[in-house]
Design a protein around this motif. Structure first.
Motif, short mmCIF file in Angstrom:
data_model
loop_
_atom_site.label_atom_id
_atom_site.label_comp_id
_atom_site.label_asym_id
_atom_site.label_seq_id
_atom_site.Cartn_x
_atom_site.Cartn_y
_atom_site.Cartn_z
N UNK A 54 0.84 -1.20 0.00
CA UNK A 54 0.00 0.00 0.00
C UNK A 54 0.87 1.25 0.00
N UNK A 55 1.95 1.23 0.75
CA UNK A 55 2.88 2.36 0.77
C UNK A 55 3.52 2.59 -0.58
N UNK A 56 3.89 1.53 -1.25
CA UNK A 56 4.47 1.65 -2.60
C UNK A 56 3.45 2.25 -3.55
N UNK A 57 2.21 1.78 -3.46
CA UNK A 57 1.15 2.31 -4.32
C UNK A 57 0.96 3.80 -4.09
N UNK A 58 0.94 4.21 -2.83
CA UNK A 58 0.77 5.63 -2.53
C UNK A 58 2.01 6.43 -2.95
N UNK A 59 3.18 5.83 -2.81
CA UNK A 59 4.41 6.49 -3.24
C UNK A 59 4.47 6.68 -4.74
N UNK A 60 3.92 5.72 -5.47
CA UNK A 60 3.91 5.82 -6.93
C UNK A 60 2.98 6.92 -7.41
N UNK A 61 2.04 7.32 -6.59
CA UNK A 61 1.06 8.33 -7.02
C UNK A 61 1.70 9.69 -7.27
N UNK A 62 2.93 9.89 -6.81
CA UNK A 62 3.60 11.16 -7.06
C UNK A 62 4.33 11.17 -8.41
N UNK A 63 4.42 10.03 -9.06
CA UNK A 63 5.07 9.97 -10.37
C UNK A 63 4.25 10.73 -11.41
N UNK A 64 4.94 11.31 -12.39
CA UNK A 64 4.27 12.09 -13.43
C UNK A 64 3.22 11.27 -14.18
N UNK A 65 3.55 10.05 -14.53
CA UNK A 65 2.62 9.21 -15.27
C UNK A 65 1.39 8.92 -14.43
N UNK A 74 -8.44 3.90 -10.90
CA UNK A 74 -7.38 2.90 -11.01
C UNK A 74 -6.70 2.67 -9.66
N UNK A 75 -6.28 3.74 -9.01
CA UNK A 75 -5.57 3.62 -7.73
C UNK A 75 -6.47 3.02 -6.66
N UNK A 76 -7.72 3.49 -6.58
CA UNK A 76 -8.61 2.96 -5.55
C UNK A 76 -8.94 1.50 -5.79
N UNK A 77 -9.09 1.11 -7.04
CA UNK A 77 -9.36 -0.31 -7.34
C UNK A 77 -8.18 -1.19 -6.96
N UNK A 78 -6.97 -0.71 -7.20
CA UNK A 78 -5.77 -1.48 -6.84
C UNK A 78 -5.65 -1.57 -5.32
N UNK A 79 -5.99 -0.48 -4.64
CA UNK A 79 -5.83 -0.46 -3.19
C UNK A 79 -6.91 -1.30 -2.49
N UNK A 80 -8.04 -1.54 -3.12
CA UNK A 80 -9.10 -2.35 -2.51
C UNK A 80 -8.60 -3.76 -2.19
N UNK A 81 -7.85 -4.35 -3.10
CA UNK A 81 -7.32 -5.70 -2.87
C UNK A 81 -6.35 -5.71 -1.69
N UNK A 136 -1.81 -7.02 -9.23
CA UNK A 136 -2.33 -5.72 -9.66
C UNK A 136 -1.23 -4.66 -9.61
N UNK A 137 -0.40 -4.70 -8.58
CA UNK A 137 0.71 -3.74 -8.49
C UNK A 137 1.72 -3.96 -9.62
#
Length: 173
Positions: A54-65, A74-81, A136-137
């Motif tokens: 979950x931390x990696x997913x949140x950390x990736x959210x700062x990437x430009x892409x 997309x992010x919320x669906x990945x985090x649900x699992x 998913x990640x």
């Protein structure tokens, strides 16, 4: 998500009651505490991995892409699992802790056996959702950091042209 976890928990409880009623394969009291310590350890380690994911997913959210995905699901669906795995691992930890502390000793035998199986089932469900979240990640990482084959081919061709031009310049030079 709340309904999904609720329904899955109801099914797990029903299955654990069935297993508790018809299967007597529960370790004896002396072995049960050691066994529950092991289950607690496994559940807590997997929960830690889920928090890391979950931390990696949140950390990736700062990437430009990833910024392009900001107003999508997309992010919320990945985090649900990931959250589902955390819920099941936490429940497995609490059940194991109830056995370790001795709270379950006050319940009738059928409830003890059902809780025993529920602890195992919630651990299995947590592992299942953990595997889904890792997949998913991985898919998300491939999309964010993956190679655009057309762009890579264009850059390679441009690089080779530049090398050829430099080689020609040296030979003529």
């Amino acid at each position: 998500m709340k309904k999904k976890i609720f329904y899955e928990l109801i099914v797990a409880i029903g299955l654990s009651i069935f297993l508790g009623k018809f299967f007597q394969a529960v370790p004896c009291v002396e072995e049960l505490v050691d066994y529950q310590f092991n289950l607690f350890t496994v559940s807590s380690v997997f929960a830690g991995f889920s928090f890391t994911t979950l931390g990696i997913l949140l950390g990736m959210s700062s990437e430009k892409v990833m910024e392009r995905l900001q107003n999508t699901t997309v992010i919320t669906n990945k985090s649900k699992k990931i959250v589902m795995s955390l819920c099941f691992f936490s429940l497995s930890c609490f059940i194991s802790l109830a056995f370790i502390i001795g709270i379950c000793g006050f319940f009738p035998l059928l409830i003890q056996r059902s809780l025993y199986y529920l602890g195992i089932l919630t651990l299995v469900l947590g592992i299942f959702y953990f595997v889904l979240s890792v997949k998913a990640m991985y898919d998300l990482v491939k999309k964010v950091y993956g190679v655009n084959l057309k762009e890579a081919s264009r850059k390679k061709e441009k690089f080779e042209q530049e090398l050829a031009r430099m080689s020609e310049k040296e030979m003529n030079g």
